[in-house]
Every structure is written in structure tokens, then in C-alpha cells.
Design a protein around this motif. Sequence first.
Motif, PDB file in Angstrom:
ATOM      1  N   THR A  69       5.655   3.927   2.025  1.00  0.00           N
ATOM      2  CA  THR A  69       4.979   2.650   0.506  1.00  0.00           C
ATOM      3  C   THR A  69       5.676   1.326   2.314  1.00  0.00           C
ATOM      4  O   THR A  69       6.537   0.927   2.631  1.00  0.00           O
ATOM      5  CB  THR A  69       5.579   2.380  -0.747  1.00  0.00           C
ATOM      6  OG1 THR A  69       5.352   3.744  -1.276  1.00  0.00           O
ATOM      7  CG2 THR A  69       5.105   1.560  -1.097  1.00  0.00           C
ATOM      8  N   CYS A  70       4.368  -0.016   2.303  1.00  0.00           N
ATOM      9  CA  CYS A  70       4.103  -0.791   3.030  1.00  0.00           C
ATOM     10  C   CYS A  70       3.877  -1.688   2.457  1.00  0.00           C
ATOM     11  O   CYS A  70       3.255  -2.032   1.683  1.00  0.00           O
ATOM     12  CB  CYS A  70       3.928  -0.451   4.284  1.00  0.00           C
ATOM     13  SG  CYS A  70       4.156   1.315   5.109  1.00  0.00           S
TER      14      CYS A  70
ATOM     15  N   ALA B  84       0.690  -0.529  -0.163  1.00  0.00           N
ATOM     16  CA  ALA B  84       0.013   0.234  -0.555  1.00  0.00           C
ATOM     17  C   ALA B  84       1.172   1.125   0.171  1.00  0.00           C
ATOM     18  O   ALA B  84       1.949   1.627   0.888  1.00  0.00           O
ATOM     19  CB  ALA B  84      -1.263   0.135   0.577  1.00  0.00           C
ATOM     20  N   LYS B  85       0.300   1.861  -1.102  1.00  0.00           N
ATOM     21  CA  LYS B  85       1.173   3.423  -0.621  1.00  0.00           C
ATOM     22  C   LYS B  85       0.331   4.617  -0.959  1.00  0.00           C
ATOM     23  O   LYS B  85      -0.777   4.795  -0.826  1.00  0.00           O
ATOM     24  CB  LYS B  85       1.883   3.778  -2.080  1.00  0.00           C
ATOM     25  CG  LYS B  85       2.684   5.171  -2.272  1.00  0.00           C
ATOM     26  CD  LYS B  85       3.239   4.770  -3.708  1.00  0.00           C
ATOM     27  CE  LYS B  85       4.341   6.414  -3.637  1.00  0.00           C
ATOM     28  NZ  LYS B  85       5.068   6.004  -5.158  1.00  0.00           N
TER      29      LYS B  85
ATOM     30  N   GLU C  56      -1.800   0.505   7.551  1.00  0.00           N
ATOM     31  CA  GLU C  56      -0.424   0.997   8.003  1.00  0.00           C
ATOM     32  C   GLU C  56       0.155   2.195   7.072  1.00  0.00           C
ATOM     33  O   GLU C  56       0.777   3.020   7.603  1.00  0.00           O
ATOM     34  CB  GLU C  56       0.771  -0.164   8.008  1.00  0.00           C
ATOM     35  CG  GLU C  56       0.038  -1.735   9.083  1.00  0.00           C
ATOM     36  CD  GLU C  56      -0.478  -1.103   8.934  1.00  0.00           C
ATOM     37  OE1 GLU C  56      -0.918  -2.479   9.978  1.00  0.00           O
ATOM     38  OE2 GLU C  56      -1.354  -2.179   8.098  1.00  0.00           O
ATOM     39  N   ALA C  57       0.259   2.375   5.746  1.00  0.00           N
ATOM     40  CA  ALA C  57       0.585   2.898   5.230  1.00  0.00           C
ATOM     41  C   ALA C  57       0.204   4.689   5.472  1.00  0.00           C
ATOM     42  O   ALA C  57       0.500   5.581   5.466  1.00  0.00           O
ATOM     43  CB  ALA C  57       0.370   2.654   3.583  1.00  0.00           C
ATOM     44  N   LEU C  58      -1.478   5.053   5.897  1.00  0.00           N
ATOM     45  CA  LEU C  58      -1.946   5.488   5.667  1.00  0.00           C
ATOM     46  C   LEU C  58      -1.666   6.112   7.214  1.00  0.00           C
ATOM     47  O   LEU C  58      -1.192   7.533   7.925  1.00  0.00           O
ATOM     48  CB  LEU C  58      -4.153   5.628   6.266  1.00  0.00           C
ATOM     49  CG  LEU C  58      -4.178   5.160   4.793  1.00  0.00           C
ATOM     50  CD1 LEU C  58      -5.235   5.017   4.882  1.00  0.00           C
ATOM     51  CD2 LEU C  58      -4.652   6.263   3.992  1.00  0.00           C
ATOM     52  N   THR C  59      -1.148   5.704   8.499  1.00  0.00           N
ATOM     53  CA  THR C  59      -0.999   5.969   9.719  1.00  0.00           C
ATOM     54  C   THR C  59       0.259   6.400   9.337  1.00  0.00           C
ATOM     55  O   THR C  59       0.816   7.270  10.217  1.00  0.00           O
ATOM     56  CB  THR C  59      -0.837   4.996  10.231  1.00  0.00           C
ATOM     57  OG1 THR C  59      -1.878   4.254  10.755  1.00  0.00           O
ATOM     58  CG2 THR C  59      -0.415   5.035  12.249  1.00  0.00           C
TER      59      THR C  59
ATOM     60  N   LEU D   8      -4.935   7.181   0.459  1.00  0.00           N
ATOM     61  CA  LEU D   8      -4.616   6.016   0.192  1.00  0.00           C
ATOM     62  C   LEU D   8      -4.522   5.963  -1.708  1.00  0.00           C
ATOM     63  O   LEU D   8      -5.113   6.141  -2.764  1.00  0.00           O
ATOM     64  CB  LEU D   8      -5.280   4.770  -0.564  1.00  0.00           C
ATOM     65  CG  LEU D   8      -4.724   3.339  -0.386  1.00  0.00           C
ATOM     66  CD1 LEU D   8      -4.080   3.051   0.401  1.00  0.00           C
ATOM     67  CD2 LEU D   8      -5.968   2.377  -0.417  1.00  0.00           C
ATOM     68  N   ILE D   9      -3.307   5.708  -2.086  1.00  0.00           N
ATOM     69  CA  ILE D   9      -3.079   6.036  -3.579  1.00  0.00           C
ATOM     70  C   ILE D   9      -2.972   4.497  -4.271  1.00  0.00           C
ATOM     71  O   ILE D   9      -3.407   5.175  -5.571  1.00  0.00           O
ATOM     72  CB  ILE D   9      -1.172   6.547  -3.568  1.00  0.00           C
ATOM     73  CG1 ILE D   9      -0.957   8.060  -3.467  1.00  0.00           C
ATOM     74  CG2 ILE D   9      -0.901   6.690  -5.013  1.00  0.00           C
ATOM     75  CD1 ILE D   9      -1.778   9.384  -3.218  1.00  0.00           C
ATOM     76  N   SER D  10      -2.781   3.557  -3.554  1.00  0.00           N
ATOM     77  CA  SER D  10      -2.390   2.692  -4.258  1.00  0.00           C
ATOM     78  C   SER D  10      -2.234   1.451  -2.974  1.00  0.00           C
ATOM     79  O   SER D  10      -2.108   1.617  -2.276  1.00  0.00           O
ATOM     80  CB  SER D  10      -0.813   2.044  -5.446  1.00  0.00           C
ATOM     81  OG  SER D  10       0.059   1.945  -4.341  1.00  0.00           O
ATOM     82  N   LYS D  11      -3.040  -0.266  -4.009  1.00  0.00           N
ATOM     83  CA  LYS D  11      -3.162  -1.045  -2.728  1.00  0.00           C
ATOM     84  C   LYS D  11      -2.895  -1.905  -3.884  1.00  0.00           C
ATOM     85  O   LYS D  11      -3.590  -2.162  -4.785  1.00  0.00           O
ATOM     86  CB  LYS D  11      -3.750  -1.719  -1.820  1.00  0.00           C
ATOM     87  CG  LYS D  11      -5.869  -1.628  -2.227  1.00  0.00           C
ATOM     88  CD  LYS D  11      -6.016  -1.596  -1.260  1.00  0.00           C
ATOM     89  CE  LYS D  11      -7.255  -3.215  -1.707  1.00  0.00           C
ATOM     90  NZ  LYS D  11      -6.789  -4.127  -1.456  1.00  0.00           N
ATOM     91  N   THR D  12      -2.342  -3.678  -3.313  1.00  0.00           N
ATOM     92  CA  THR D  12      -2.124  -4.470  -4.246  1.00  0.00           C
ATOM     93  C   THR D  12      -2.356  -5.916  -3.636  1.00  0.00           C
ATOM     94  O   THR D  12      -2.116  -5.609  -2.601  1.00  0.00           O
ATOM     95  CB  THR D  12      -0.633  -4.311  -5.034  1.00  0.00           C
ATOM     96  OG1 THR D  12       1.043  -4.191  -4.286  1.00  0.00           O
ATOM     97  CG2 THR D  12      -0.357  -2.989  -5.745  1.00  0.00           C
ATOM     98  N   GLY D  13      -2.613  -7.084  -4.217  1.00  0.00           N
ATOM     99  CA  GLY D  13      -2.156  -7.942  -3.050  1.00  0.00           C
ATOM    100  C   GLY D  13      -3.370  -9.006  -3.008  1.00  0.00           C
ATOM    101  O   GLY D  13      -3.628  -9.805  -2.216  1.00  0.00           O
ATOM    102  N   GLY D  14      -4.291  -7.662  -2.771  1.00  0.00           N
ATOM    103  CA  GLY D  14      -6.160  -8.788  -1.591  1.00  0.00           C
ATOM    104  C   GLY D  14      -6.618  -8.449  -2.624  1.00  0.00           C
ATOM    105  O   GLY D  14      -6.104  -9.575  -3.916  1.00  0.00           O
TER     106      GLY D  14
END
Length: 158
Positions: free
Chosen positions: A103-104, A29-30, A115-118, A145-151
Motif C-alpha cells: 500500500t502506497c 493504491a494497494k 509504485e504499489a504494483l512494483t 491492483l486491489i484499490s486506488k483512491t484520489g484520482g
Amino acid sequence: MEKRLSHVDDNNTPAMVNVSTKQTTLRTAKARSIIAVNDEILALIENGDIQSKKGPVFHTAIIAGTMGAKKAGDLIPLCHPIGMESCDISIEVIESKIVIYCTCSVTAKTGIEMEALTGASVAALTIYDMCKALSHNIVIEETRLISKTGGKKDYYHE
């Protein structure tokens, strides 16, 4: 299929999402926070940072943001505590704005957006704290949130 809040059970009671049947995948996530500051603060930037009596502002914000990202599961009541595998925070100045990216990533059954937002939020708050002696005319304009992958589905903000 009807959309519904994920942290409420069938009785409309707050509940942590059960992730026991979800697939373990690499999730990233970014997030981004944007801070508007005045010219007085911008004038203090030298070699990519602001030196203060409390220390280098941006470097301190990176450390604070990383610490915040690691604590997301403790701060947000129904957020799963996860073993975050990486957290990268960068800070740049674009015109009169300080832009923070966090980015986490984690290999887990649940995402890492919180986590990325925090991390981005805590970094922004740290910059505010360290610069407020110069001016309270500092505005944290956005955290998103800019992006998220993997879910279940990937997300990308344009």
C-alpha cells in the motif's frame, strides 16, 4: 468520449501524460501478489518468517519491495517519478500461498498504482530468489491492483 491509451499522443507516439493541469490530491493504491509454494518451503516458516542463509526471507522481501516501489519511475519508461510519502508491505501465509500486500500513498497530481504494483512484484521476486535453492516449483500466480483512491475515479477490486 472515446477511450484511448493514456501514454500515446495524437500521432500514436509514446508520450508521458501531461499532469500539469491536474488537481493535487492524496492518492493511495494497494496491490497484491500471490505466490504458490510447496510444502517443503511452507514447513520452514517459523514465527512468521523463513530463516535462510541470506537472512529472513519475508523481512528481506519487505525491504526489497519498498526499494522497488521507490524506483518505479526509473523502471517504467513513461511512469512519472513521484515523491512517495508512504509504502507499507505486509506478508501473510494463507494455506499454500504467500500473499503480499503493498500500500502506497502520495499527495500529487498523478496516481501511485505503479509504485504499489512494483513493490508487490519486487517483494514476490525476492521471495522466489531466496527460496529457489529449495525448489523451483514456486509460482508467482498474480500481481494485481486491489484499490486506488484520489484520482479521477476510485477503484476497488471485489
